[in-house]
Design an enzyme around this catalytic site. Structure first.
Site, PDB file in Angstrom:
ATOM      1  N   THR A  28      33.091  82.536  70.030  1.00  0.00           N
ATOM      2  CA  THR A  28      31.716  82.011  70.011  1.00  0.00           C
ATOM      3  C   THR A  28      31.464  81.116  71.228  1.00  0.00           C
ATOM      4  O   THR A  28      30.368  81.096  71.759  1.00  0.00           O
ATOM      5  CB  THR A  28      31.398  81.220  68.718  1.00  0.00           C
ATOM      6  OG1 THR A  28      32.358  80.177  68.557  1.00  0.00           O
ATOM      7  CG2 THR A  28      31.424  82.115  67.495  1.00  0.00           C
ATOM      8  N   HIS A 121      41.186  95.599  64.663  1.00  0.00           N
ATOM      9  CA  HIS A 121      39.885  96.233  64.421  1.00  0.00           C
ATOM     10  C   HIS A 121      39.364  96.995  65.628  1.00  0.00           C
ATOM     11  O   HIS A 121      38.171  97.233  65.760  1.00  0.00           O
ATOM     12  CB  HIS A 121      38.869  95.182  63.961  1.00  0.00           C
ATOM     13  CG  HIS A 121      39.208  94.595  62.613  1.00  0.00           C
ATOM     14  ND1 HIS A 121      38.714  93.408  62.159  1.00  0.00           N
ATOM     15  CD2 HIS A 121      40.003  95.067  61.624  1.00  0.00           C
ATOM     16  CE1 HIS A 121      39.197  93.155  60.937  1.00  0.00           C
ATOM     17  NE2 HIS A 121      39.986  94.143  60.608  1.00  0.00           N
TER      18      HIS A 121
END
Ligand code: NAD
Ligand code: ZN
Length: 248
Positions: A28, A121
């Site tokens: 982030t 992922h």
């Protein structure tokens, strides 16, 4: 320096095999929104799961629209203090692997060798055929999609092309899961960073580490369901915390 940071520092100093496990929270500070924070991606869009992607051309179009809408942010992102601190410990030889749920490639960009980043992922910087796994560049997909949102198909087998990420409902990558479990079993310190630790089976990995005797540190702005397992939980910002303990 407060007590928690001092304890964290001591754990790092006395460990010889440290494995990091990261989630969207570490990126982030590089400008990539996470899923579950306020303003995160989930507030804007419900994720498209794998069966929906395969079954519906409309869902595939929506997935590519979202992908290209996020692409400028992804392409502009650079590693931040958090990634760099991990890379610094890696360079010292104490970190055999960085396990990540992220798909942004920022650990590799910060200097951790490709073979030592375990991507649970997948990766969003390229695309792949779901049938024969032939790679396709995003540039190539973009060109096709620019013509009336034509869906890309595999040049070899005609199969469906998708970003090389693992969607909800899609099988986990076997080799990566095995490596992650091995690293969790062998390490003496396991540090989970910037993950809400609610996405399974990835969130099993810190538990595996703990059951095999590793100390577990969880660094995340908010509480996680695995906090009761941890040796130490640190509810602070990632970049500044890692900067302290690695003396960046
Ligand atoms: P998540 O969004 O569920 O959790 C992120 C956690 O990080 C939150 O608990 C949040 O409070 C914390 N956080 C955010 N910024 C922080 C900061 N600066 N300091 C401290 N804590 C901070 O993310 P997840 O657990 O990784 O699960 C979401 C899934 O979404 C992952 O599987 C991943 O594949 C995918 N994803 C990846 C990216 C990426 O590659 N950068 C971005 C969004 C989502
Ligand atoms: Zn194919």
């Amino acid at each position: 320096m407060d007590d928690t940071i001092r304890q964290f520092q001591e754990l790092i100093d006395r460990s010889n095999r440290i494995v990091f496990f990261t989630g969207a929270g570490i990126s982030t500070e590089s400008g990539i929104p996470d899923f579950r924070s306020p303003g995160g991606l989930w507030e804007q869009n419900r994720p498209i799961d794998f069966s929906e992607f395969v079954a519906s051309a409309d869902a595939r179009k929506e997935a590519w629209r979202r992908k290209f809408a996020m692409d400028a942010v992804m392409t502009a992102a650079r590693p931040n203090d958090g990634h760099n601190a991990i890379a610094a410990l890696y360079q010292q030889g104490k970190v055999p692997a960085v396990i990540t749920q992220n798909i942004d490639g920022l650990h590799q960009m910060s200097g951790v060798k490709e073979e030592d980043v375990v991507e649970l992922h997948g990766n969003t910087t390229y695309a792949k055929c779901l049938d024969c796994h032939k790679k396709m560049s995003l540039e190539a997909v973009k060109k096709v999609f620019a013509k009336n949102e034509t869906l890309p198909t595999c040049s070899v087998c005609g199969g469906i092309v998708k970003t090389a990420t693992i969607s909800f409902g899609q099988a986990m990558p076997v080799v990566e899961m095995r490596r992650a479990e091995k690293e969790a079993i062998e390490c003496d310190l396991f540090i989970a960073i910037g993950s809400s630790l609610v996405v399974y089976p990835a969130a099993e990995i810190p538990v595996v580490a703990r059951h095999h005797g590793a100390e577990l540190v969880i660094l995340n702005r908010e509480a996680t369901p695995l906090d009761p397992y941890a040796t130490l939980t640190i509810n602070r910002e990632i970049g500044e915390t890692l900067r302290y303990v690695t003396k960046l």
